[in-house]
Design an enzyme around this catalytic site. Structure first.
Site, PDB file in Angstrom:
ATOM      1  CB  SER A  28      39.107  57.801 -12.261  1.00 14.78           C
ATOM      2  OG  SER A  28      39.981  57.963 -11.166  1.00 14.78           O
ATOM      3  CD  GLN A  29      37.701  55.616  -7.269  1.00 14.27           C
ATOM      4  OE1 GLN A  29      38.002  54.510  -6.842  1.00 14.27           O
ATOM      5  NE2 GLN A  29      38.225  56.730  -6.784  1.00 14.27           N
ATOM      6  CB  SER A  54      36.811  52.171 -21.251  1.00 17.52           C
ATOM      7  OG  SER A  54      36.748  53.545 -20.956  1.00 17.52           O
ATOM      8  CB  THR A  85      23.519  61.762 -14.909  1.00 16.16           C
ATOM      9  OG1 THR A  85      24.811  61.744 -15.546  1.00 16.16           O
ATOM     10  CG2 THR A  85      23.428  62.981 -14.006  1.00 16.16           C
ATOM     11  CB  ALA A  86      25.211  56.965 -16.812  1.00 20.01           C
ATOM     12  CG  HIS A 109      28.444  59.211  -4.911  1.00 16.69           C
ATOM     13  ND1 HIS A 109      28.493  59.772  -3.648  1.00 16.69           N
ATOM     14  CD2 HIS A 109      27.768  60.105  -5.685  1.00 16.69           C
ATOM     15  CE1 HIS A 109      27.881  60.952  -3.673  1.00 16.69           C
ATOM     16  NE2 HIS A 109      27.427  61.168  -4.894  1.00 16.69           N
ATOM     17  N   GLY A 135      41.150  57.326  -8.607  1.00 11.75           N
ATOM     18  CA  GLY A 135      41.479  55.954  -8.955  1.00 11.75           C
ATOM     19  C   GLY A 135      42.958  55.686  -9.125  1.00 11.75           C
ATOM     20  CD  GLU A 196      30.865  66.437  -5.326  1.00 12.69           C
ATOM     21  OE1 GLU A 196      31.414  65.351  -5.589  1.00 12.69           O
ATOM     22  OE2 GLU A 196      29.679  66.693  -5.643  1.00 12.69           O
TER      23      GLU A 196
END
Length: 337
Positions: A28-29, A54, A85-86, A109, A135, A196
């Site tokens: 998205s971003q 992608s 997490t990646a 982030h 995004g 969140e």
């Protein structure tokens, strides 16, 4: 405003236009950043694994796609837009070996920097540019000559011009057209996680489900309970989004507003506030981050269980049936198959 805000005149695109930016990730971003950077005259390469789904999309949109390691080696500026997490493994395996002195490492982030999962070398700039919108909105606003407000932060200023570089990046994706607010990695990360967990996702979802349960357990029809506790929430949130809580209260009936003012504080009372403070404390101490990283590394057993339990809640089946009656609602593939 009590915070420092930057606009177009405060940012110099020249600080980024002569350098190559690697956007790691094309979700998205990632796609919004890459396309807008390119349209702002910045040299862009995309970093994606060889088997990424992608890759064809990025190539079709005219972008040069490399592996993350190749992109990091070629670029002067590396923006990591992969999932939280990646990022640590991605950084260790593909980025760190190519993060030479004078380069800049950017984030969308602050999670991995705030909790020490990534520790960049001292001779690179480390900054964050975080648009406060999805995004597709970032890209659409850019194309329309507008922008989405962003947060900007500098964690490490090896060059002495890290803030200027971050503002140039924000300008290249349209952020300075709307306004870029200066913050810190710590503030962005902790407030984002709290929002969140306590309000936007955890708090709202639990409130909706619990309200639905109270009504159905009292004998009311699930369909009616769904409308009152979930469906109409969008009407209220849209009013808040447009003009704050005061606008919402101005727009609803006097009966609804009286019930809001007299009963709302009984539902969300001082005890709830204390539990929210406890959630914030776990974020600030790093307890939540440690728990989430351990959960991810263990294969996400609790995550999978809780997700399945949520999907099996009666509100989901009820909602699926009711949304089938709403021609104006874009239903997910799982409901239309």
């Amino acid at each position: 405003m009590s915070v420092e805000v930057f606009y177009d005149d405060d940012a110099d695109l020249g600080l980024i236009q002569g350098r190559t930016v690697a956007v790691i990730g094309y979700g998205s971003q990632g796609h919004a950043h890459a396309l807008s950077l390119r349209d702002s005259g910045v040299a862009v390469v995309i970093g994606l694994p060889a088997g990424s789904k992608s890759r064809p999309k990025a190539e079709e949109q005219g972008l040069r796609v490399l592996t993350p390691a190749e992109a990091a080696a070629e670029a002067d500026i590396i923006m990591i837009l992969a999932p939280d997490t990646a990022q640590r493994a991605l950084y260790t395996d593909s980025i760190a070996p190519h993060l030479t002195a004078g380069k800049a490492l950017l984030f969308g982030h602050g999670f991995n920097i705030r909790y020490g999962l990534i520790t960049p070398p001292v001779d690179v700039d480390v900054a964050m540019i975080a648009p406060k919108g999805p995004g597709h909105l970032v890209r659409r606003q850019y194309v329309d000559g507008k922008g989405v407000p962003c947060l900007v932060a500098v964690e490490q200023d090896a060059s002495g011009s890290a803030l200027g570089l971050a503002l140039a990046y924000a300008k290249a994706i349209g952020g300075t057209r709307a306004g870029v607010i200066k913050t810190t990695f710590t503030e962005e990360t902790e407030t984002d996680l709290f929002g969140e967990q306590a309000v936007l996702c955890g708090g709202a979802a639990a409130l909706v489900q619990t309200g639905f349960e109270v009504l159905t357990e009292a004998g009311y029809a699930p369909e009616v309970a769904y409308f009152e506790c979930l469906h109409e929430l969008k009407l209220i949130v849209d009013l808040m989004y447009e003009g704050g809580i005061a606008r919402m209260r101005y727009s609803i009936s006097d009966t609804a507003e009286y019930g809001d003012l007299s009963r709302g504080p009984r539902v969300i009372d001082s005890q709830v506030k204390e539990r929210m403070r406890a959630v914030l404390g776990e974020i600030q101490s790093g307890e939540f981050a440690r728990e989430w990283v351990a959960e991810d590394e263990a294969g996400r057993p609790n995550f999978a269980k809780w997700r399945a339990e949520g999907a099996a809640h009666p509100i989901e089946e009820t909602g699926g049936r009711l949304r089938a009656m709403m021609s104006w609602v874009d239903r997910p593939i799982t409901e239309t198959a």
